[in-house]
Design a protein around this motif. Sequence first.
Motif, mmCIF file in Angstrom:
data_model
loop_
_atom_site.group_PDB
_atom_site.id
_atom_site.type_symbol
_atom_site.label_atom_id
_atom_site.label_comp_id
_atom_site.label_asym_id
_atom_site.label_seq_id
_atom_site.Cartn_x
_atom_site.Cartn_y
_atom_site.Cartn_z
ATOM 1 N N UNK A 155 0.938 -1.146 0.096
ATOM 2 C CA UNK A 155 0.143 0.469 0.106
ATOM 3 C C UNK A 155 1.357 1.218 0.218
ATOM 4 N N UNK A 156 2.011 0.723 0.598
ATOM 5 C CA UNK A 156 2.745 2.220 0.447
ATOM 6 C C UNK A 156 3.087 2.397 -1.274
ATOM 7 N N UNK A 157 3.852 1.234 -1.462
ATOM 8 C CA UNK A 157 4.168 1.472 -2.898
ATOM 9 C C UNK A 157 2.972 2.109 -3.779
ATOM 10 N N UNK A 158 2.339 1.402 -3.512
ATOM 11 C CA UNK A 158 1.044 2.355 -4.049
ATOM 12 C C UNK A 158 0.471 4.057 -3.923
ATOM 13 N N UNK A 159 1.151 4.160 -2.894
ATOM 14 C CA UNK A 159 0.471 5.776 -3.181
ATOM 15 C C UNK A 159 2.143 6.513 -3.514
ATOM 16 N N UNK A 160 3.113 5.776 -3.744
ATOM 17 C CA UNK A 160 4.378 5.872 -4.052
ATOM 18 C C UNK A 160 3.724 6.031 -6.030
ATOM 19 N N UNK A 161 3.688 5.009 -5.834
ATOM 20 C CA UNK A 161 3.257 5.366 -7.996
ATOM 21 C C UNK A 161 1.996 6.095 -8.133
ATOM 22 N N UNK A 162 0.902 5.835 -7.165
ATOM 23 C CA UNK A 162 -0.209 7.168 -7.416
ATOM 24 C C UNK A 162 0.531 8.311 -7.870
ATOM 25 N N UNK A 163 1.835 8.448 -7.126
ATOM 26 C CA UNK A 163 2.675 10.034 -7.103
ATOM 27 C C UNK A 163 2.445 10.426 -8.886
ATOM 28 N N UNK A 209 11.906 6.812 -15.730
ATOM 29 C CA UNK A 209 11.988 6.658 -17.464
ATOM 30 C C UNK A 209 10.781 5.788 -17.893
ATOM 31 N N UNK A 210 10.981 4.540 -16.975
ATOM 32 C CA UNK A 210 10.559 3.542 -16.727
ATOM 33 C C UNK A 210 8.990 3.564 -17.356
ATOM 34 N N UNK A 211 8.970 4.211 -15.870
ATOM 35 C CA UNK A 211 7.074 4.909 -15.557
ATOM 36 C C UNK A 211 6.858 5.226 -17.274
ATOM 37 N N UNK A 212 7.492 6.430 -17.168
ATOM 38 C CA UNK A 212 6.467 6.680 -18.406
ATOM 39 C C UNK A 212 6.752 6.610 -19.513
ATOM 40 N N UNK A 213 7.949 5.065 -19.809
ATOM 41 C CA UNK A 213 7.787 4.351 -21.376
ATOM 42 C C UNK A 213 6.245 3.490 -20.619
ATOM 43 N N UNK A 214 6.092 3.210 -19.575
ATOM 44 C CA UNK A 214 4.657 2.115 -19.550
ATOM 45 C C UNK A 214 2.821 3.328 -19.579
ATOM 46 N N UNK A 215 3.389 4.157 -19.356
ATOM 47 C CA UNK A 215 2.650 5.162 -19.167
ATOM 48 C C UNK A 215 2.035 5.915 -21.184
ATOM 49 N N UNK A 216 3.167 5.946 -21.499
ATOM 50 C CA UNK A 216 2.950 5.723 -23.188
ATOM 51 C C UNK A 216 2.704 4.638 -23.563
ATOM 52 N N UNK A 252 1.650 12.912 -11.866
ATOM 53 C CA UNK A 252 2.716 13.344 -12.451
ATOM 54 C C UNK A 252 2.949 13.799 -13.784
ATOM 55 N N UNK A 253 3.242 12.002 -14.200
ATOM 56 C CA UNK A 253 3.636 12.052 -15.793
ATOM 57 C C UNK A 253 2.311 11.401 -16.401
ATOM 58 N N UNK A 254 1.372 11.149 -16.115
ATOM 59 C CA UNK A 254 0.125 11.125 -17.143
ATOM 60 C C UNK A 254 -0.071 11.955 -17.760
ATOM 61 N N UNK A 255 -0.572 13.405 -16.975
ATOM 62 C CA UNK A 255 -1.104 14.779 -18.068
ATOM 63 C C UNK A 255 0.091 14.532 -19.109
ATOM 64 N N UNK A 256 1.566 15.131 -18.699
ATOM 65 C CA UNK A 256 2.750 15.141 -19.854
ATOM 66 C C UNK A 256 1.910 14.191 -21.038
#
Length: 239
Positions: free
Chosen positions: A125-133, A184-191, A137-141
Motif C-alpha cells: 500500500x505504501x508503494x501504491x501511494x508512491x506510484x499514484x503520485x 523513465x521506465x514509468x513514463x515508458x509504460x504510461x506512453x 505527475x506524468x500521465x497528463x504530460x
Amino acid sequence: MHTEIQGIPIEIIKKNIKNMHLYVQPPEGKVQVSAPKHLSDESILMFVRTKMGWIKKQQTKFKNQPRQTERQYVSGESFYVLGKQYYLQVEYSYKGNSLVLSGDKAILTVRKESTAKQRESFVREWYREILKEEIRKYLPKWEKKTGLYCDSWQTKYMTTRWGTCNTNTKKLWFNLQLAKKPIECIEYIILHELAHLKVKNHGDDFIAILDSNMPYWRETKKKLNEQILDYMEPVLKEE
C-alpha cells in the motif's frame, strides 16, 4: 487457442490485423502469438516452429534475470524505490506502521509480532501511494504530448505485465512493481498504455506512436526488463 510446441505452452490469438506478431513476455517468458484471422492454424504453428530458438533464448534470459529473494521484511533486505536501492531497517512500535526513507535506509516501523504477510501488505500500500503520485505527475504530460486521453486509471499488483489497457472503457492499469523502477521506465509504460487507446496491437502503427513520442523507448524498455524482479514462487499459476 492454446497449444504446445517442444514442451512450451503457446497462446494464439486471432485478430483483425495484417501481420503476425510473436511475444515472449517477462517476467516468466509466456509465449503469445497474435495472428490475422485468415491464417490457418497450420501456417501459424509453422511460423512459431521457425522461431523456437529465439523463444528459448528469450525465456532463458528471463529465467536468469536477477530476482529478489523471498521477502521476510527484516533488517538488511534490499528495498527498491523509483530505481534506487535502499536497505531495510525494521523497528518496532505499537503506535502504527510507517515507512520512511533516510539516506540509504528504508526504515520500516511495525508491531514486533507482525507477520511477513502483514508487513508485505503494508509495504504494498505504501508503494501504491508512491506510484499514484508518479502517475498523477506524468500521465497528463504524456496525454498532452500524444493527444490520447484515458477516462480513468488504477494500480494493482501484477506478475506478468507492467500495465494493461481496456480500450472499451479507456481505463489503464499500472503494475505496483513500477514503484520500484526508475522514473523513465514509468513514463515508458504510461506512453505504452496510452498508445493502446489508439492501436490495440503492437504492430507498425503502435510502434510509430512510440517512435514519434519517445525515440529512445527501446533502450528504456530494455532497461525496465533488466531490472531486478520480485521473488516468485517456483510454480506459477495462470491468473
